[in-house]
Design a protein around this motif. Structure first.
Motif, PDB file in Angstrom:
ATOM      1  N   GLN A 133      93.158  -3.513 -62.003  1.00  0.00           N
ATOM      2  CA  GLN A 133      94.068  -4.019 -60.972  1.00  0.00           C
ATOM      3  C   GLN A 133      94.001  -3.155 -59.721  1.00  0.00           C
ATOM      4  O   GLN A 133      93.950  -3.668 -58.604  1.00  0.00           O
ATOM      5  CB  GLN A 133      95.516  -4.058 -61.503  1.00  0.00           C
ATOM      6  CG  GLN A 133      95.765  -5.198 -62.482  1.00  0.00           C
ATOM      7  CD  GLN A 133      95.566  -4.753 -63.916  1.00  0.00           C
ATOM      8  OE1 GLN A 133      94.888  -3.742 -64.175  1.00  0.00           O
ATOM      9  NE2 GLN A 133      96.136  -5.489 -64.857  1.00  0.00           N
ATOM     10  N   GLN A 180      92.803  -4.297 -55.883  1.00  0.00           N
ATOM     11  CA  GLN A 180      93.644  -4.099 -54.705  1.00  0.00           C
ATOM     12  C   GLN A 180      92.948  -3.211 -53.676  1.00  0.00           C
ATOM     13  O   GLN A 180      93.041  -3.455 -52.463  1.00  0.00           O
ATOM     14  CB  GLN A 180      94.987  -3.474 -55.119  1.00  0.00           C
ATOM     15  CG  GLN A 180      95.854  -4.356 -55.995  1.00  0.00           C
ATOM     16  CD  GLN A 180      96.225  -5.666 -55.320  1.00  0.00           C
ATOM     17  OE1 GLN A 180      96.444  -5.708 -54.111  1.00  0.00           O
ATOM     18  NE2 GLN A 180      96.301  -6.733 -56.098  1.00  0.00           N
ATOM     19  N   ASN A 238      90.294  -5.167 -51.936  1.00  0.00           N
ATOM     20  CA  ASN A 238      90.924  -6.060 -50.953  1.00  0.00           C
ATOM     21  C   ASN A 238      91.159  -5.331 -49.628  1.00  0.00           C
ATOM     22  O   ASN A 238      90.876  -5.862 -48.544  1.00  0.00           O
ATOM     23  CB  ASN A 238      92.259  -6.580 -51.489  1.00  0.00           C
ATOM     24  CG  ASN A 238      92.084  -7.578 -52.626  1.00  0.00           C
ATOM     25  OD1 ASN A 238      90.964  -8.000 -52.922  1.00  0.00           O
ATOM     26  ND2 ASN A 238      93.176  -7.953 -53.260  1.00  0.00           N
ATOM     27  N   SER A 245      97.124 -12.067 -55.151  1.00  0.00           N
ATOM     28  CA  SER A 245      96.849 -11.196 -54.008  1.00  0.00           C
ATOM     29  C   SER A 245      96.025 -11.931 -52.964  1.00  0.00           C
ATOM     30  O   SER A 245      96.225 -11.754 -51.760  1.00  0.00           O
ATOM     31  CB  SER A 245      96.120  -9.923 -54.465  1.00  0.00           C
ATOM     32  OG  SER A 245      94.799 -10.185 -54.866  1.00  0.00           O
TER      33      SER A 245
END
Length: 256
Positions: free
Chosen positions: A172, A176, A179, A223
């Motif tokens: 995870q 992130q 991103n 997300s």
């Protein structure tokens, strides 16, 4: 004195017996060094360089680390630069030394001096491991955002990706982090990164736990839904988003 310290560094390299005769003198320099003058600091810096070259000694390394800490906490750009360079030498001998100076090094990324920032970035890259990757990579990304030079920005993005791939504490966090890198570095990010990200989300944790894999994909999709509100996204990142959002929301329009 500086020339003599350079000679001692050569003579004591890999020689335990010769180095043993130097420790007392080097210790005296650390204790009596004049930090109020430029030449005094130059001698102390050269003393650290000498300690980093000769046969390792715990007391000498502690004294060198203490002097390095003073350099890092100085208001002078030059002394901070010397501190960053000195710490880079010391962690080659004992990587644990970096931990006690981590925050001081990270703070150097806030310094207005570009040369110091670049030197700090290189040191942070070498200092990163699984226990500090989250803090360091987050600060690296903040630093990357402020860069206008495309070549250097691409280099920082590449280093952030490399560290995240190597030390990510969880999938995870990795997603992130990717991103953020895509959002702020755009098409400067190597297309290989997009492919690796898609493979990670598709394959999941690599364990027989479909529930965990499903949670991972759901977290990624959520997300991406938030990111879709951005006015402009790099084409490679948009491919990743569409690849994973479409199976969840097949009727969504991707006109842009």
């Amino acid at each position: 004195q500086i020339k003599l310290l350079k000679i001692l560094a050569v003579l004591g390299s890999g020689d335990k017996s010769a180095s043993g005769h130097m420790y007392t003198v080097l210790g005296d320099i650390f204790r009596k060094g004049d930090t109020a003058s430029n030449i005094g600091n130059a001698i102390l810096y050269e003393c650290i360089c000498c300690v980093s070259c000769i046969f390792p000694n715990s007391k000498m390394l502690d004294a060198a680390a203490e002097t390095t800490s003073k350099f890092l906490k100085s208001d002078s750009h030059n002394l901070k630069y010397m501190g960053i360079d000195a710490l880079g030498r010391l962690i080659k001998i004992n990587p644990d030394i970096a931990e006690q100076h981590q925050l001081a090094v990270i703070d150097c990324l806030e310094d207005p001096d570009d040369t110091l920032k670049r030197k700090t970035f290189e040191l942070l890259y070498k200092m990163t491991k699984s226990t500090n990757v989250e803090v360091i990579v987050d600060r690296m990304i903040e630093y990357m955002i402020s860069i206008t030079d495309h070549h250097y920005k691409a280099e920082i993005a590449s280093r952030c990706v490399e560290l995240a791939e190597q030390f990510a504490p969880s999938n995870q966090w990795f997603i992130q982090t990717m991103n953020k890198v895509f959002e702020h570095a755009g098409d400067l990010v190597n297309i290989r990164v997009a492919h690796n990200l898609m493979r990670l989300i598709a394959e999941g944790f690599g364990e027989e736990d479909e529930g965990a894999d499903s949670q991972l994909r759901s977290s990624a999709v959520n997300s991406y839904l938030r990111i879709l509100g951005e006015p402009k996204l790099p084409s490679s990142f948009l491919q990743v988003i569409v690849c994973f959002i479409f199976p969840f929301y097949p009727k969504m329009s991707f006109g842009r």
